[in-house]
Motif scaffolding. Structure first.
Motif, PDB file in Angstrom:
ATOM      1  N   ALA A   1       0.790  -1.236   0.174  1.00  0.00           N
ATOM      2  CA  ALA A   1       0.280  -0.174  -0.030  1.00  0.00           C
ATOM      3  C   ALA A   1       1.013   1.606  -0.071  1.00  0.00           C
ATOM      4  O   ALA A   1       1.963   1.654   0.489  1.00  0.00           O
ATOM      5  CB  ALA A   1      -0.774   0.238   1.065  1.00  0.00           C
ATOM      6  N   PRO A   2       0.269   2.245  -0.713  1.00  0.00           N
ATOM      7  CA  PRO A   2       1.556   3.275  -0.362  1.00  0.00           C
ATOM      8  C   PRO A   2       1.718   4.191   0.681  1.00  0.00           C
ATOM      9  O   PRO A   2       0.967   3.659   1.659  1.00  0.00           O
ATOM     10  CB  PRO A   2       0.620   4.253  -1.466  1.00  0.00           C
ATOM     11  N   ASN A   3       3.017   4.226   0.885  1.00  0.00           N
ATOM     12  CA  ASN A   3       3.232   4.911   2.835  1.00  0.00           C
ATOM     13  C   ASN A   3       3.622   4.019   3.654  1.00  0.00           C
ATOM     14  O   ASN A   3       2.802   4.427   4.276  1.00  0.00           O
ATOM     15  CB  ASN A   3       2.561   6.502   2.500  1.00  0.00           C
ATOM     16  N   MET A   4       3.605   2.551   3.032  1.00  0.00           N
ATOM     17  CA  MET A   4       3.390   1.741   4.010  1.00  0.00           C
ATOM     18  C   MET A   4       4.155   2.018   5.419  1.00  0.00           C
ATOM     19  O   MET A   4       3.484   2.049   6.571  1.00  0.00           O
ATOM     20  CB  MET A   4       2.950   0.433   3.295  1.00  0.00           C
ATOM     21  N   ARG A   5       4.984   2.877   5.135  1.00  0.00           N
ATOM     22  CA  ARG A   5       6.076   2.777   6.024  1.00  0.00           C
ATOM     23  C   ARG A   5       5.442   3.928   7.475  1.00  0.00           C
ATOM     24  O   ARG A   5       5.745   3.505   8.536  1.00  0.00           O
ATOM     25  CB  ARG A   5       7.449   3.574   6.275  1.00  0.00           C
ATOM     26  N   ASP A   6       4.511   4.497   6.696  1.00  0.00           N
ATOM     27  CA  ASP A   6       3.912   5.683   7.644  1.00  0.00           C
ATOM     28  C   ASP A   6       2.526   4.689   8.870  1.00  0.00           C
ATOM     29  O   ASP A   6       1.776   5.405   9.823  1.00  0.00           O
ATOM     30  CB  ASP A   6       2.899   6.356   6.721  1.00  0.00           C
ATOM     31  N   MET A   7       2.123   3.210   8.556  1.00  0.00           N
ATOM     32  CA  MET A   7       1.641   2.557   9.144  1.00  0.00           C
ATOM     33  C   MET A   7       1.828   1.377  10.052  1.00  0.00           C
ATOM     34  O   MET A   7       1.806   0.476   9.354  1.00  0.00           O
ATOM     35  CB  MET A   7       0.052   2.395   8.292  1.00  0.00           C
ATOM     36  N   PRO A   8       2.097   1.359  10.881  1.00  0.00           N
ATOM     37  CA  PRO A   8       3.095   0.107  11.073  1.00  0.00           C
ATOM     38  C   PRO A   8       1.807  -0.709  12.031  1.00  0.00           C
ATOM     39  O   PRO A   8       2.313  -1.969  11.894  1.00  0.00           O
ATOM     40  CB  PRO A   8       4.029   0.556  12.404  1.00  0.00           C
ATOM     41  N   ASP A   9       0.561  -0.222  12.029  1.00  0.00           N
ATOM     42  CA  ASP A   9      -0.708  -1.308  12.605  1.00  0.00           C
ATOM     43  C   ASP A   9      -0.856  -1.576  10.996  1.00  0.00           C
ATOM     44  O   ASP A   9      -2.191  -2.601  11.489  1.00  0.00           O
ATOM     45  CB  ASP A   9      -1.615   0.234  13.297  1.00  0.00           C
ATOM     46  N   LEU A  10      -0.832  -1.715  10.426  1.00  0.00           N
ATOM     47  CA  LEU A  10      -1.092  -2.133   8.618  1.00  0.00           C
ATOM     48  C   LEU A  10      -0.199  -3.465   9.397  1.00  0.00           C
ATOM     49  O   LEU A  10       0.705  -3.314   8.031  1.00  0.00           O
ATOM     50  CB  LEU A  10      -1.323  -1.215   7.809  1.00  0.00           C
ATOM     51  N   VAL A  11      -0.711  -4.688   9.191  1.00  0.00           N
ATOM     52  CA  VAL A  11      -0.349  -5.989   9.423  1.00  0.00           C
ATOM     53  C   VAL A  11      -0.904  -6.700   8.737  1.00  0.00           C
ATOM     54  O   VAL A  11      -1.869  -6.927   8.016  1.00  0.00           O
ATOM     55  CB  VAL A  11      -0.296  -6.577  10.230  1.00  0.00           C
ATOM     56  N   ARG A  12      -0.349  -6.469   7.287  1.00  0.00           N
ATOM     57  CA  ARG A  12      -0.868  -7.141   5.510  1.00  0.00           C
ATOM     58  C   ARG A  12      -1.740  -8.451   6.083  1.00  0.00           C
ATOM     59  O   ARG A  12      -2.351  -8.238   5.567  1.00  0.00           O
ATOM     60  CB  ARG A  12       0.615  -7.110   4.240  1.00  0.00           C
ATOM     61  N   ALA A  13      -0.744  -9.056   6.729  1.00  0.00           N
ATOM     62  CA  ALA A  13      -2.129 -10.367   7.143  1.00  0.00           C
ATOM     63  C   ALA A  13      -3.152 -10.422   7.119  1.00  0.00           C
ATOM     64  O   ALA A  13      -4.277 -11.092   7.267  1.00  0.00           O
ATOM     65  CB  ALA A  13      -1.112 -11.654   8.022  1.00  0.00           C
ATOM     66  N   ASP A  14      -3.118  -9.567   8.277  1.00  0.00           N
ATOM     67  CA  ASP A  14      -4.630  -9.076   8.228  1.00  0.00           C
ATOM     68  C   ASP A  14      -5.765  -8.476   7.987  1.00  0.00           C
ATOM     69  O   ASP A  14      -6.578  -8.499   7.233  1.00  0.00           O
ATOM     70  CB  ASP A  14      -4.849  -8.547   9.391  1.00  0.00           C
ATOM     71  N   TYR A  15      -5.162  -8.372   6.080  1.00  0.00           N
ATOM     72  CA  TYR A  15      -6.047  -7.344   5.785  1.00  0.00           C
ATOM     73  C   TYR A  15      -5.976  -7.175   3.544  1.00  0.00           C
ATOM     74  O   TYR A  15      -5.764  -7.309   2.795  1.00  0.00           O
ATOM     75  CB  TYR A  15      -5.450  -5.670   5.457  1.00  0.00           C
TER      76      TYR A  15
END
Ligand code: FES
Ligand code: FE
Length: 382
Positions: free
Chosen positions: A116-130
């Motif tokens: 996802a764009p700007n993924m580094r700003d979103m440590p909460d975005l765990v890829r496995a959950d999305y």
């Protein structure tokens, strides 16, 4: 619902609201179509890696994708970011990823969130959950079957009891449907409730009135009892002067490879609830898929399936064979549409005559599926 009316041999038909009321249609969707295995089309349309199809199932849109590893995956056509639909085309090919056009989240062909764009700003975005929401998919008879209920049992648990009751062991397998090719497909837009179409298919009380061509081929249908209403495990026999299941009565193609001479003059019809009807005759099979679009609107897609070698032969022409069922379908659907209009009347209250009592089995299954139990017990099986 199945209790006796004043006359002992007449049983009450389901009230009209089951066919016309939008609230009951929603209940049908929620309790039956969102929880059952639904036949959605041929599996061979997705032969190449990366090929996809978009399939609409009620309110849900589903993507079915052939992965690089050859495996089919299905998931909701729904971006996990803010819900944009990922694909609006009916079918096509993905290169390596599925990219949402809105903010460019991208997913693998197996549905995993890759980036996802700007993924580094979103440590909460765990890829496995999305990852994309998975949808259950199986292949059977050369068709793709989907189930929106993640907790559903396997497809076999839905279809095998119905096959065992209607056909017995091994009969369907002999027709080798998964190896057949599609010679023709016709879409019928029917202004009737899906249940009317199944009920009409189950009874033959109407056959003598509206099906002169069909009853010329299958004279015992003039009795009012067909293969389903009579529980005929052996199928119905062609008329003496008839050699094949075609409008002319001629056998236009050799019998299917898995069949023998004892199958040569037999017709079977069966219902595979909730959305498939099948007709088996010696040289072809017709598979009907019902897609409920509203309380009074159903799309019926019929495939005529023949042996692939026969189809590849010089001068293959299925017109004569297709014409018999096509004429019959139009007669049936016209009758269902006339009932649909009548069922809107406040005065409507139908009855089932003995040749139609088999329909109470369908009522019982249907009412149990939507969480309403019939007042009486279903018709005693004779
Ligand atoms: Fe799909 Fe934003 S809605 S990336
Ligand atoms: Fe009919």
């Amino acid at each position: 619902m199945t209790s006796m009316t004043g006359a002992a041999n007449l049983l009450a038909a389901l009230p009209g609201r089951y066919y016309t009321d939008p609230a009951i249609f929603e209940l049908d969707e929620r309790q039956i179509f969102r929880r059952s295995w639904l036949c959605v089309g041929r599996a061979d349309a997705l032969s190449e890696p990366g090929r996809y199809r978009r399939i609409e199932l009620g309110e849900e849109s589903v993507l079915v994708v052939r992965g690089r590893d050859g495996e089919l995956s299905a998931f909701l056509n729904l971006c996990r970011h803010r819900g944009a639909q990922l694909c609006s085309e009916e079918s096509g090919s993905f290169s390596r990823t599925i990219r949402c056009a809105y903010h460019s989240w991208s997913y693998g062909l197996d549905g995993r969130l890759l980036a996802a764009p700007n993924m580094r700003d979103m440590p909460d975005l765990v890829r496995a959950d999305y990852g994309l929401h998975p949808v259950r998919a199986e292949q059977w008879l050369g068709y793709l079957w989907l189930n929106l209920d993640p907790e559903a049992q396997q497809l076999a648990a839905q279809v095998e009891p119905q096959l065992a009751e209607r056909l017995g062991d091994g009969v369907l397998e002999r027709y080798g449907i998964e190896r057949l090719g599609v010679a023709a497909t016709i879409d019928y837009s029917v202004a009737a409730n899906w249940k009317s179409i199944i009920e009409n298919f189950m009874e033959c009380y109407h056959c003598a009135s509206i099906h002169p061509e069909l009853t010329a081929a299958l004279p015992q249908f003039r009795s009012g009892y067909g293969t389903i209403s009579d529980g005929m495990a052996a199928g119905a026999s062609f008329a003496e002067h008839v050699d094949g299941f075609s409008l002319s009565g001629r056998a236009t193609h050799p019998r299917l490879p898995g069949l023998g001479p004892s199958d040569d003059r037999l017709f079977y019809g069966l219902v595979l609830r909730p959305n498939v009807l099948l007709i088996l005759v010696p040289d072809h099979v017709a598979l009907y898929r019902l897609e409920p679009l509203g309380p009074g609107h159903t799309r019926v897609t019929v495939d005529w399936l023949f042996d692939r070698d026969t189809m590849a032969g010089d001068g293959f022409d299925a017109t004569d064979a297709i014409a018999l069922l096509d004429i019959t379908n139009r007669q049936d659907f016209d009758a269902c549409e006339r009932c649909q209009r009548g069922m809107r009347s406040a005065a409507y209250s139908g009855v089932l005559v003995p040749a139609e009592h088999v329909i109470t089995d369908f009522y019982a299954q249907y009412l149990a599926a939507i969480g309403e139990h019939p007042a009486g017990s279903p018709r005693e099986r004779g």
